[in-house]
Design an enzyme around this catalytic site. Structure first.
Site, PDB file in Angstrom:
ATOM      1  N   ILE A  66       2.859  -2.563  10.504  1.00 13.45           N
ATOM      2  CA  ILE A  66       4.286  -2.539  11.128  1.00 13.45           C
ATOM      3  C   ILE A  66       4.121  -2.423  12.512  1.00 13.45           C
ATOM      4  O   ILE A  66       4.980  -2.927  13.199  1.00 13.45           O
ATOM      5  CB  ILE A  66       5.461  -1.762  10.681  1.00 13.45           C
ATOM      6  CG1 ILE A  66       5.178  -0.332  10.345  1.00 13.45           C
ATOM      7  CG2 ILE A  66       5.686  -2.370   9.260  1.00 13.45           C
ATOM      8  CD1 ILE A  66       6.133   0.809   9.917  1.00 13.45           C
ATOM      9  N   GLU A  67       2.981  -1.742  13.143  1.00 14.34           N
ATOM     10  CA  GLU A  67       2.878  -1.459  14.331  1.00 14.34           C
ATOM     11  C   GLU A  67       2.411  -2.752  15.233  1.00 14.34           C
ATOM     12  O   GLU A  67       2.986  -2.809  16.311  1.00 14.34           O
ATOM     13  CB  GLU A  67       1.543  -0.372  14.493  1.00 14.34           C
ATOM     14  CG  GLU A  67       1.739   0.950  13.882  1.00 14.34           C
ATOM     15  CD  GLU A  67       1.494   1.157  12.561  1.00 14.34           C
ATOM     16  OE1 GLU A  67       1.384   2.244  12.215  1.00 14.34           O
ATOM     17  OE2 GLU A  67       1.470   0.276  11.757  1.00 14.34           O
ATOM     18  N   LYS A 100      10.166  -0.068   7.056  1.00 11.21           N
ATOM     19  CA  LYS A 100       9.613  -0.557   5.794  1.00 11.21           C
ATOM     20  C   LYS A 100       9.738   0.361   4.679  1.00 11.21           C
ATOM     21  O   LYS A 100       9.813   1.562   4.884  1.00 11.21           O
ATOM     22  CB  LYS A 100       7.978  -0.745   6.202  1.00 11.21           C
ATOM     23  CG  LYS A 100       7.182  -1.366   4.857  1.00 11.21           C
ATOM     24  CD  LYS A 100       5.734  -1.436   5.269  1.00 11.21           C
ATOM     25  CE  LYS A 100       4.983  -1.907   4.058  1.00 11.21           C
ATOM     26  NZ  LYS A 100       3.563  -2.051   4.376  1.00 11.21           N
TER      27      LYS A 100
END
Length: 115
Positions: free
Chosen positions: A72-73, A98
Site C-alpha cells: 500500500i506504500e 487495507k
C-alpha cells in the site's frame, strides 16, 4: 492553504505480498487531501479555478486497475505522484487503508508529498 478532501474512496484492486493475497481483488479505502489556493474559485464560482475532484477519483481508480502491487506504500506514492504531476495540488496527503489483519479495523499508510 486551502484543501479539497476526498474521504475514503472505495477501490478494489489486486494487492499483497503473497500469491494468496493477490489471488482476488481486495478493498482499499483511499483518502486524499489536495492543498491548493481556492480563493479565486470561491470568489468567482469558476470551475477552472479549482481541481475537478471527479477527475481525481477517476484517475485513482484507473491507476489501481493498471496492474497488481505488493504494498500500500507503493499505491500511496503512485497516487501522490499522479496528482502532483497533473498540478491538481501543490501538496497532497494520501492515506490508503487495507483490511488484511484479523481482529483489526484496518492497516493504513499515510504520506505527504509536495511539488
Amino acid at each position: 492553504m486551502d484543501k479539497i478532501v476526498i474521504h475514503e474512496l472505495e477501490v478494489d484492486t489486486h494487492i499483497g505480498v503473497s500469491e494468496e493475497e493477490q489471488a482476488h481483488p481486495q478493498r482499499l479505502l483511499i483518502s486524499v487531501t489536495l492543498e491548493r489556493d481556492l480563493a479565486v474559485a470561491g470568489r468567482t464560482d469558476a470551475e477552472s479555478a479549482t481541481t475537478d475532484y471527479e477527475a481525481v477519483a477517476t484517475t485513482i481508480r484507473k491507476l489501481l486497475a493498471e496492474r497488481p502491487r505488493k504494498l500500500i506504500e507503493a499505491v500511496a506514492d503512485e497516487i501522490a505522484e499522479a496528482i502532483l504531476s497533473r498540478r491538481w495540488a501543490v501538496t497532497v496527503t494520501v492515506e490508503v487503508k487495507k483490511f488484511s489483519i484479523p481482529r483489526t479495523r484496518w492497516v493504513s499508510v499515510e504520506i505527504t508529498r509536495s511539488q
